[in-house]
Design a protein around this motif. Structure first.
Motif, mmCIF file in Angstrom:
data_model
loop_
_atom_site.group_PDB
_atom_site.id
_atom_site.type_symbol
_atom_site.label_atom_id
_atom_site.label_comp_id
_atom_site.label_asym_id
_atom_site.label_seq_id
_atom_site.Cartn_x
_atom_site.Cartn_y
_atom_site.Cartn_z
ATOM 1 N N HIS A 49 0.848 -1.189 0.000
ATOM 2 C CA HIS A 49 0.000 0.000 0.000
ATOM 3 C C HIS A 49 0.886 1.242 0.000
ATOM 4 O O HIS A 49 1.764 1.389 0.845
ATOM 5 C CB HIS A 49 -0.889 -0.004 1.243
ATOM 6 C CG HIS A 49 -1.989 1.010 1.200
ATOM 7 N ND1 HIS A 49 -2.828 1.157 0.119
ATOM 8 C CD2 HIS A 49 -2.390 1.939 2.113
ATOM 9 C CE1 HIS A 49 -3.701 2.113 0.358
ATOM 10 N NE2 HIS A 49 -3.458 2.606 1.559
ATOM 11 N N GLU A 101 -2.607 14.434 9.366
ATOM 12 C CA GLU A 101 -2.924 13.114 8.816
ATOM 13 C C GLU A 101 -4.157 12.527 9.497
ATOM 14 O O GLU A 101 -5.037 11.957 8.844
ATOM 15 C CB GLU A 101 -1.722 12.186 8.987
ATOM 16 C CG GLU A 101 -0.524 12.570 8.125
ATOM 17 C CD GLU A 101 0.731 11.825 8.503
ATOM 18 O OE1 GLU A 101 1.552 11.558 7.599
ATOM 19 O OE2 GLU A 101 0.917 11.512 9.698
ATOM 20 N N SER A 104 -7.322 14.280 8.262
ATOM 21 C CA SER A 104 -7.640 13.884 6.894
ATOM 22 C C SER A 104 -8.271 12.493 6.854
ATOM 23 O O SER A 104 -9.254 12.261 6.135
ATOM 24 C CB SER A 104 -6.370 13.910 6.037
ATOM 25 O OG SER A 104 -6.636 13.516 4.710
ATOM 26 N N VAL A 105 -7.734 11.566 7.641
ATOM 27 C CA VAL A 105 -8.266 10.201 7.652
ATOM 28 C C VAL A 105 -9.655 10.166 8.283
ATOM 29 O O VAL A 105 -10.563 9.494 7.784
ATOM 30 C CB VAL A 105 -7.298 9.254 8.394
ATOM 31 C CG1 VAL A 105 -7.952 7.902 8.659
ATOM 32 C CG2 VAL A 105 -6.027 9.064 7.580
ATOM 33 N N ASP A 108 -12.001 12.179 5.623
ATOM 34 C CA ASP A 108 -12.103 11.736 4.234
ATOM 35 C C ASP A 108 -11.653 10.301 3.992
ATOM 36 O O ASP A 108 -11.670 9.840 2.854
ATOM 37 C CB ASP A 108 -11.280 12.659 3.331
ATOM 38 C CG ASP A 108 -11.730 14.105 3.416
ATOM 39 O OD1 ASP A 108 -12.954 14.339 3.453
ATOM 40 O OD2 ASP A 108 -10.864 15.002 3.461
ATOM 41 N N LYS A 110 -8.727 9.272 3.911
ATOM 42 C CA LYS A 110 -7.549 9.360 3.054
ATOM 43 C C LYS A 110 -6.447 10.102 3.795
ATOM 44 O O LYS A 110 -6.715 10.969 4.629
ATOM 45 C CB LYS A 110 -7.859 10.127 1.756
ATOM 46 C CG LYS A 110 -8.859 9.457 0.837
ATOM 47 C CD LYS A 110 -9.091 10.321 -0.396
ATOM 48 C CE LYS A 110 -10.107 9.691 -1.333
ATOM 49 N NZ LYS A 110 -10.347 10.543 -2.529
ATOM 50 N N SER A 113 -2.008 12.898 1.167
ATOM 51 C CA SER A 113 -1.531 12.616 -0.193
ATOM 52 C C SER A 113 -2.645 12.125 -1.109
ATOM 53 O O SER A 113 -2.467 12.048 -2.323
ATOM 54 C CB SER A 113 -0.430 11.556 -0.141
ATOM 55 O OG SER A 113 -0.954 10.314 0.322
ATOM 56 N N GLY A 114 -3.801 11.775 -0.531
ATOM 57 C CA GLY A 114 -4.898 11.226 -1.313
ATOM 58 C C GLY A 114 -4.983 9.713 -1.248
ATOM 59 O O GLY A 114 -5.933 9.116 -1.752
ATOM 60 N N LEU A 115 -4.000 9.070 -0.613
ATOM 61 C CA LEU A 115 -3.987 7.617 -0.504
ATOM 62 C C LEU A 115 -5.021 7.161 0.525
ATOM 63 O O LEU A 115 -5.092 7.700 1.633
ATOM 64 C CB LEU A 115 -2.598 7.140 -0.090
ATOM 65 C CG LEU A 115 -2.341 5.634 -0.137
ATOM 66 C CD1 LEU A 115 -2.324 5.143 -1.579
ATOM 67 C CD2 LEU A 115 -1.017 5.302 0.546
ATOM 68 N N ILE A 116 -5.812 6.165 0.162
ATOM 69 C CA ILE A 116 -6.853 5.663 1.060
ATOM 70 C C ILE A 116 -6.229 5.071 2.320
ATOM 71 O O ILE A 116 -5.264 4.313 2.263
ATOM 72 C CB ILE A 116 -7.710 4.594 0.348
ATOM 73 C CG1 ILE A 116 -8.584 5.245 -0.722
ATOM 74 C CG2 ILE A 116 -8.589 3.847 1.339
ATOM 75 C CD1 ILE A 116 -9.395 4.265 -1.538
#
Length: 220
Positions: A49, A101, A104-105, A108, A110, A113-116
């Motif tokens: 990942h 971080e 964001s998680v 969203d 994520k 960086s946009g990574l799930i």
């Protein structure tokens, strides 16, 4: 081998067609919907990942330990998080999430960086001496597991975290109960230097001889 691969591809395609036709999708709490196709693609993905398998264990353990100014004894949950961070089980994280971080998680699902990334991975503490800049020697039942450099410290909105991550604020939910009753008031984030892995009371058997294996060992 070719027959097995073909069978797996056929099953994946059939599953995708069935789930797509049925309109099946997953939602985490009130977060974004994840389509069946996206879930199948994630499962089938062979690369780590984020594209790189993280390994935080350092060679010069004594030098890393010498820089620590506070020793923190981990509980069972925290020690598992530290082990998974250090051996790459939580790739691409290189330590506990910082506030940006985490936010964001939670909001969203994520990383910035946009990574799930489905759930926040944070360290909690009730020690008022722990501040940004502190270097913590993280220990667990006699094992020096890691040194953490604290880069972020904050008091989270726990009700919002529970509703966003678990879709409920009911204390009957194990995740909500953990956040509300087990985690301390303050969260801290920062990078880790891995030192060692404890011998656990619940070893995880694997196909490779029954011993516990890190993600890198399972890829050989």
């Amino acid at each position: 081998m070719l027959v097995t691969i073909a069978l797996l591809l056929s099953l994946n395609a059939a599953s995708a067609a069935f789930l797509s036709g049925a309109g099946v999708a997953l939602r985490r709490g009130n977060g974004p919907v994840i389509s069946a196709q996206s879930r199948i693609a994630m499962v089938a993905k062979q690369t780590p990942h984020g594209g790189k398998l993280i390994d935080l264990f350092v060679h010069d353990k004594e030098a890393a330990k010498a820089a620590a100014d506070i020793t923190v004894e981990l509980n069972d949950r925290q020690s598992c998080d530290v082990e998974l961070l250090c051996n790459g089980g939580f790739s691409p994280l290189t330590g506990f999430m910082n506030e940006d971080e985490y936010t964001s998680v939670v909001q969203d699902m994520k990383l910035p960086s946009g990574l799930i990334f489905g759930l926040p991975v944070v360290m909690d503490t009730a020690d008022s001496n722990v501040k940004v800049g502190s270097k913590l020697l993280l220990t667990y039942k006699g094992t020096d597991m890691a040194v953490m450099t604290v880069e972020s410290a904050w008091e989270p909105d726990k009700p919002k975290e529970c509703l966003s991550c678990y879709g409920t604020a009911s204390i009957e939910h194990p995740g909500v109960r953990m956040v509300a009753m087990e985690r301390a008031r303050k969260y801290i984030g920062g990078s880790l230097q891995g030192l060692g892995v404890p011998t656990r009371d619940f070893p995880c058997a694997t196909p490779k001889g029954g011993a516990r294996h890190a993600p890198r060992q399972c890829r050989r």
